[in-house]
Design an enzyme around this catalytic site. Structure first.
Site, PDB file in Angstrom:
ATOM      1  N   ASP A 157     -36.161  31.408  36.147  1.00  0.00           N
ATOM      2  CA  ASP A 157     -35.054  32.230  35.703  1.00  0.00           C
ATOM      3  C   ASP A 157     -34.110  31.255  34.745  1.00  0.00           C
ATOM      4  OD1 ASP A 157     -36.100  34.226  37.392  1.00  0.00           O
ATOM      5  OD2 ASP A 157     -34.826  33.463  38.906  1.00  0.00           O
TER       6      ASP A 157
HETATM    7  N1  URA Z   1     -38.356  31.718  42.184  1.00  0.00           N
HETATM    8  C1  URA Z   1     -37.155  32.062  41.622  1.00  0.00           C
HETATM    9  O1  URA Z   1     -36.314  33.060  42.176  1.00  0.00           O
HETATM   10  N2  URA Z   1     -36.978  31.707  40.358  1.00  0.00           N
HETATM   11  C2  URA Z   1     -37.438  30.999  39.495  1.00  0.00           C
HETATM   12  O2  URA Z   1     -37.001  30.777  38.349  1.00  0.00           O
HETATM   13  C3  URA Z   1     -38.604  30.565  40.036  1.00  0.00           C
HETATM   14  C4  URA Z   1     -39.045  30.945  41.437  1.00  0.00           C
END
Ligand code: URA
Length: 239
Positions: free
Chosen positions: A105
């Site tokens: 993310d």
């Molecule tokens: N899980 C999440 O919530 N975000 C990420 O970036 C990776 C795994």
């Protein structure tokens, strides 16, 4: 070079993951020796002339990098808001045809592999291979390792009704009214760690990926990267 399947050849040309290359074939953008090829399994070798969108392509030297992604960078190359694409942190990254293996993310930091080797990318990212990933999450509330294990004993049901099994909680350290939790999971569904904690009745405030298989960022600070050998990555992939 031994003849290989067309989508594999395209991935070796640094045109993206094998799946992205399959799409190019389906879209009729690929020709071999002057004829558009629609067939995924067509075999091509070093004496064939392969073109994508009318331009000749050739296999590139395969390159492998690890990077400690800083928060605020994106791992998809489609952003209209001018945010920094992770590949651009490596000089010449686009020219080499690098792409990130899997996604993190915008606000997540931590280890990513960047490569132009579509085969390897596919192998690591595909759920079929179940490569585990380790995350360190700062979450709301006080949690003990026992309470996390208990709450996830039969898996954790996400907001869409699907179940995440095999969550291994490794550590839970109190930090004020929050907890720093280290966990290992075997899958890469979107926002999966954040959704796991939402299901448990908490919220992730900060998230960092500390390992892919047994590969860690090896002392890289945020934004730093290092070129590695394919072997360095493969030896450390575990489920
Ligand atoms: N899980 C999440 O919530 N975000 C990420 O970036 C990776 C795994």
């Amino acid at each position: 070079m031994e003849p290989v399947r067309l989508q594999r050849y395209l991935a070796r040309c640094g045109l993206g993951s094998r799946r992205a290359c399959e799409r190019m074939i389906t879209e009729g953008r690929v020709s071999v020796n002057g004829t558009v090829v629609w067939e995924q399994g067509a075999r091509v070798g070093e004496f064939d002339v392969v073109m994508v969108d009318g331009r000749a392509v050739a296999p590139e030297k395969l390159r492998y990098f690890i990077i400690n992604k800083p928060p605020g960078t994106i791992s998809v190359d489609q952003d209209l808001r001018g945010r920094r694409y992770i590949v651009d942190l490596i000089p010449g990254g686009r020219e080499m045809g690098l792409f990130p293996v899997g996604r993190l993310d915008l606000d997540t930091s931590g280890l990513m592999i960047l490569t132009n080797d579509g085969d390897l990318g596919n192998r690591i990212a595909h759920p079929r291979y179940g490569i585990s990933k380790e995350y360190v999450a700062l979450v709301k509330g006080r949690w003990s390792i026992g309470s996390l294990k208990e709450a996830s004993r039969d898996g954790v049901k996400l907001d869409d009704g699907s179940l995440v099994r095999d969550i291994v909680f490794l550590q839970a350290e109190p930090r004020g009214d929050r907890t720093v939790v280290t966990l290992r999971i075997h899958e890469g569904r979107k926002h999966v760690v954040k959704r796991i904690f939402l299901s448990l009745g908490s919220r992730v405030i900060e998230l960092h990926r500390s390992a892919i298989g047994e590969l860690g960022p090896g002392g890289l600070r945020e934004g730093e990267w290092r070129e590695v050998r394919k072997k360095d990555i493969l030896e450390r992939m575990k489920t």
